[in-house]
Scaffold this motif. Sequence first.
Motif, mmCIF file in Angstrom:
data_model
loop_
_atom_site.group_PDB
_atom_site.id
_atom_site.type_symbol
_atom_site.label_atom_id
_atom_site.label_comp_id
_atom_site.label_asym_id
_atom_site.label_seq_id
_atom_site.Cartn_x
_atom_site.Cartn_y
_atom_site.Cartn_z
ATOM 1 N N TRP A 1 -3.464 3.597 -0.916
ATOM 2 C CA TRP A 1 -3.066 2.285 -0.392
ATOM 3 C C TRP A 1 -4.190 1.685 0.453
ATOM 4 C CZ3 TRP A 1 -2.859 0.690 4.659
ATOM 5 C CH2 TRP A 1 -2.339 -0.592 4.861
ATOM 6 N N ASN B 1 2.851 0.143 8.529
ATOM 7 C CA ASN B 1 3.618 0.791 7.464
ATOM 8 C C ASN B 1 3.729 2.298 7.718
ATOM 9 O OD1 ASN B 1 1.315 2.131 6.333
ATOM 10 N ND2 ASN B 1 0.877 0.385 5.003
ATOM 11 N N TYR C 1 2.612 4.867 6.031
ATOM 12 C CA TYR C 1 1.355 5.608 5.873
ATOM 13 C C TYR C 1 0.539 5.543 7.162
ATOM 14 C CZ TYR C 1 2.290 5.285 0.817
ATOM 15 O OH TYR C 1 2.847 5.383 -0.431
ATOM 16 N N GLU D 1 4.860 1.372 2.073
ATOM 17 C CA GLU D 1 3.793 0.398 2.312
ATOM 18 C C GLU D 1 4.292 -0.883 2.979
ATOM 19 O OE1 GLU D 1 5.042 -0.065 -2.077
ATOM 20 O OE2 GLU D 1 4.720 1.541 -0.611
#
Length: 396
Positions: A198, A231, A233, A380
């Motif tokens: 990502w 997000n 992550y 995400e």
Amino acid sequence: MKKSLVISGVALATIVTVAGAIAWRFTAQEREEQLHYERNETKLVVVNRANTALSLFRAGKKLQEATQVSEFNGSQIWLKPGNYFLKCDSSGRSFFYPVPITGYRSGPEKEGAFSVTVRSLPAEQPSRLQANLPEFAYVPSGHFLLGDRLNLREPHYVWVPGLFMSPFEVTNVEFREFMNDPEGYADNSNWVEAGRIWKTGNSTQATARLEPADAEFGRFGQGDQPVVKVNWYEANAYCQWLTRKCGKGTWRFTLPTEAEWEKAARGPDNFDYGLGMTLSDDEVKAYNWKKNPSAEVTVIGIERSQVWYSPNRYGLYHMSGNVTEWTETLNRSYNREHPYEDDNRNRLDLPGLRVVRGGSWYSASVAILYLPYRETFQPEVMTPYLGFRIVARLLG
């Protein structure tokens, strides 16, 4: 012959007496058990390994309404249905264990008892990224009642190890340090593989990058405000970085699992909202919640929170409202037949929707501030109402 008959008579009388005593005792036990059944009671058993001063309270609908149970002798008591908690006092500090009772012999232990083992407070607090940040709040190990009480199939006891949780969401100033550290945001070793993928094709939108001249700085970018537009992550990578930077080989920092989050959010009172069992029109002011995209004040920082708002009994602020919070957990259902487990739903390397909890300043309905309410987002996703807080666990 007569002597033999006399001995037999004595023996017979003894047998009858002993049998009568056993029958009487058995009947007394039956009567006592019947009374517990009629009162719908469960036995609380406390093992005080810390040798601390103990008191038992019945929780009310608000923090201020708890009442002490004077009959508690420090080791055991039969309790009718209700939310109770143990208060433990040690060296000038208090810590708490939830004792939610649902009915006759309804506890998670053998024969339906509810047991609490009181252990000493950890001798060491987790390291903090900055010295001026508040200390972590301690949530002791033990059972709590997970799930929506309005869904009769859902609530069930889950055992959670002891942990420390940040009393506030991670702030812009904390996240900015992660972004600016060469071994932080840019270091791929902090990221799961899907997060690295990502990151190669996307730029962060985190509010920690806002400058004072930016139009949104006052609403979202101030140093002690919770960082949002982060997000899953990014939140997870922050935790990996913090462990390397501050863990000192002793502490591991992570997002809370869904069970850890709910136990901490409910507090020892087993509340349905951050500070009580209800959220009426009069109680709304206790939470930072309003559906108003153009509000001058959106997310509330640490300084204002300590003046305007109150923590739960564990010492945690904004468990309902302010910002919705990421958990570590993948979206998996649970109920009494299929209870929550710390299985692969908490794996960091698996794909899928992650659970968020707590509602926010932007929530469309007060129902989203209901602590058992579960939302799920793709990892995400970044929004101006989505942030995170962290937990710390002792390694080894």
